[in-house]
Design a protein around this motif. Structure first.
Motif, PDB file in Angstrom:
ATOM      1  N   PHE A  91       1.014  -1.404  -0.091  1.00 35.06           N
ATOM      2  CA  PHE A  91       0.378  -0.165   0.012  1.00 35.06           C
ATOM      3  C   PHE A  91       0.975   1.856  -0.203  1.00 35.06           C
ATOM      4  CE2 PHE A  91      -3.247  -2.718   2.996  1.00 35.06           C
ATOM      5  CZ  PHE A  91      -3.839  -3.396   1.939  1.00 35.06           C
ATOM      6  N   GLY A  92       0.535   1.896  -0.812  1.00 38.47           N
ATOM      7  CA  GLY A  92       0.925   3.881  -0.625  1.00 38.47           C
ATOM      8  C   GLY A  92       0.272   4.323   0.394  1.00 38.47           C
ATOM      9  N   LYS A  93       1.127   5.425   1.192  1.00 36.83           N
ATOM     10  CA  LYS A  93       1.422   6.361   2.173  1.00 36.83           C
ATOM     11  C   LYS A  93      -1.144   6.338   2.181  1.00 36.83           C
ATOM     12  CE  LYS A  93       5.436   8.111   2.419  1.00 36.83           C
ATOM     13  NZ  LYS A  93       6.552   9.270   2.473  1.00 36.83           N
ATOM     14  N   GLN A  94      -1.486   7.162   1.047  1.00 39.52           N
ATOM     15  CA  GLN A  94      -2.381   7.080   0.955  1.00 39.52           C
ATOM     16  C   GLN A  94      -3.460   5.388   1.479  1.00 39.52           C
ATOM     17  OE1 GLN A  94      -3.826  10.880   1.587  1.00 39.52           O
ATOM     18  NE2 GLN A  94      -1.842  11.131   1.478  1.00 39.52           N
ATOM     19  N   GLN A  95      -3.631   5.224   0.968  1.00 37.08           N
ATOM     20  CA  GLN A  95      -4.048   4.015   0.817  1.00 37.08           C
ATOM     21  C   GLN A  95      -3.731   3.158   2.069  1.00 37.08           C
ATOM     22  OE1 GLN A  95      -1.670   2.018  -2.663  1.00 37.08           O
ATOM     23  NE2 GLN A  95      -3.547   1.048  -3.122  1.00 37.08           N
ATOM     24  N   TRP A  96      -2.550   3.259   3.300  1.00 33.35           N
ATOM     25  CA  TRP A  96      -2.610   3.044   4.723  1.00 33.35           C
ATOM     26  C   TRP A  96      -3.353   4.077   5.660  1.00 33.35           C
ATOM     27  CZ3 TRP A  96      -1.211  -1.488   5.847  1.00 33.35           C
ATOM     28  CH2 TRP A  96      -0.275  -2.063   5.363  1.00 33.35           C
ATOM     29  N   LYS A  97      -3.925   4.909   5.072  1.00 32.79           N
ATOM     30  CA  LYS A  97      -4.670   6.119   5.618  1.00 32.79           C
ATOM     31  C   LYS A  97      -5.747   6.053   5.826  1.00 32.79           C
ATOM     32  CE  LYS A  97      -5.641  10.592   6.166  1.00 32.79           C
ATOM     33  NZ  LYS A  97      -5.295  12.691   5.639  1.00 32.79           N
TER      34      LYS A  97
END
Length: 450
Positions: free
Chosen positions: A241-247
């Protein structure tokens, strides 16, 4: 004789017309070959002068449009501070490379020093540091066909097509050396101010997927500040996951109660339980995501506060419902430590739940004591006022900055993992003994992690 003269004049006019026609064809294709020669006859001369004037105007307009296009491209793809390509440029280069090949490597360097300098010295000095770092990184990366860009506020990225893992490591080590030397010249002693992740690429992928994998490798590097370089192979990396996906996953987990907890006992030499450390993970669709996987990413996008509020509120309710459980230690992210709204929220929560003060420890990362001492002081004052417990996580990362212990007097310090694994190095053993003595001299309990 008159007929011959008329024929010559007609040929000249036809030649002028054919030159005008040829020039028109060039103009249509944005090809400007200079002004037409001026014919001798008056009609042709007037027409040719008008045509030449029009050509000059069109050529000037075309050059102006080309210049504007170059400026617009620079604005879209250039980072003004570092003079490198920006994130859009890097992704564009990455997509172009992936369309032709997928053999090579990626590097990402994250420097927390950049934010420190901006905060402490101002924008002018901060911009100069970023520009110097970009220049020196560019000068020291010796490899053909490399793309270097400023990926974000505190991150630089490298794309190196057709490179081996060994050569990728050489570039990464060179980047680390450049950063360390620049840091020394600025006389700033933050030993864990840089992390570098490397990804060796062998198989087809997308730019977003590779950047997500690279973020995860960077997060692993940040967990080992003594050795802040980590490398992975894309074929060995799970779907990331990218950072925004983790968020987004975190917010979904909070809304749908998908966060699960486990509790690790922390004992003294006599096996008496001091407290239970809280570990969190997200469980969704039979997948488990430990906090070590997503904490770095959510802190980068400022979502640590939401996570902390959820975890703390959950355990306040649990301790109220179960008087026999505890005491517990809850980690607080650096996002929350530096957030005034969070400190007010926690202060009000502690005021309403003072009866739980002996059953909760708040564990604050050492980086917050060193980097944001004013915010940390506000939080610690509130914790102490309501007589809750307080610990330090990752103790010992800042070897020359242990004075904060005298000011804040935590109940315990949890020694950084880099000191407690592979204890076959005498230098490491000596350092461990030294930082332990510092804590013991202030009657602060030391806890070793493994």
């Amino acid at each position: 004789m008159l007929g011959l003269l008329a024929l010559l004049m007609l040929k000249r006019k036809l030649r002028s017309i054919s030159q005008i026609a040829a020039q028109y064809s060039n103009i249509v294709n944005n090809q400007f070959s200079g002004p037409l020669p001026i014919p001798l006859d008056k009609e042709g001369r007037d027409i040719t002068k008008m045509i030449n004037h029009l050509i000059a105007q069109l050529e000037a307009n075309f050059k102006r449009q080309a210049t504007e296009a170059i400026k617009l491209k620079e604005q879209a793809y250039r980072d003004n501070v570092s003079s490198l390509g920006n994130r859009h440029y890097f992704i564009n280069q990455l997509n172009s490379w992936l369309s032709d090949s997928h053999q090579g490597g990626l590097i990402i360097l994250k420097s927390t020093l950049i934010d420190d300098i901006y905060r402490e010295a101002g924008f002018e000095i901060g911009d100069k540091f970023v520009h110097s770092l970009a220049e020196e990184l560019n000068a020291n990366i010796i490899h053909s066909d490399v793309t270097l860009a400023r990926l974000s506020y505190d991150e630089f990225a490298v794309l190196a097509p057709n490179i081996t893992a060994e050569k990728l490591k050489v570039i990464a080590e060179s980047m680390h050396t450049v950063h360390s030397e620049l840091q020394q010249r600025h006389h700033i002693d933050y030993p864990d101010s840089v992390s570098i992740g490397m990804l060796v690429v062998h198989q087809p992928s997308t730019a977003s997927q590779l950047l997500a994998q690279l973020d995860n490798v960077l997060a692993k590097a940040a967990l080992t500040p003594a050795e802040p370089l980590a490398i992975a192979d894309d074929s060995q990396q799970p779907i990331s996951f990218g950072k925004q996906q983790w968020k987004s996953l975190l917010l979904e987990a909070i809304d749908n109660n998908l966060i699960q907890y486990s509790y690790q006992p922390v004992a003294d030499d006599n096996n008496n339980i001091l407290h239970y450390e809280v570990f969190s993970e997200i469980r969704k669709n039979n997948q488990q995501y430990g906090a070590s996987q997503f904490l770095g990413a959510i802190e980068d996008v400022g979502a640590g506060v939401q996570f902390d509020r959820h975890v703390i509120a959950h355990h306040i309710n649990m301790l109220n419902a179960n008087p026999s459980f505890g005491p517990i230690a809850i980690n607080v992210t650096s996002n929350s430590v530096s957030d005034p709204a969070f400190i007010r929220w926690l202060t009000e929560l502690m005021e309403r739940n003072q009866r739980l003060s002996s059953r909760i420890y708040f564990e604050i990362p050492e980086t917050s004591f060193v980097r944001t001492p004013d915010s940390c002081s506000l939080l610690c004052s509130a914790i102490r006022f309501y007589k809750f417990g307080m610990g330090v996580d990752n103790y010992g990362r800042y070897l020359k900055s242990l004075d904060y212990l005298r000011e804040f007097r935590p109940d315990y310090v949890k020694i950084d993992f880099s000191y407690t694994h592979q204890l076959n190095d005498q230098v490491k053993i000596n350092l461990l003994s030294s930082i332990s003595r510092t804590a013991h001299s202030l009657n602060i309990t030391t806890i070793a992690t493994r």
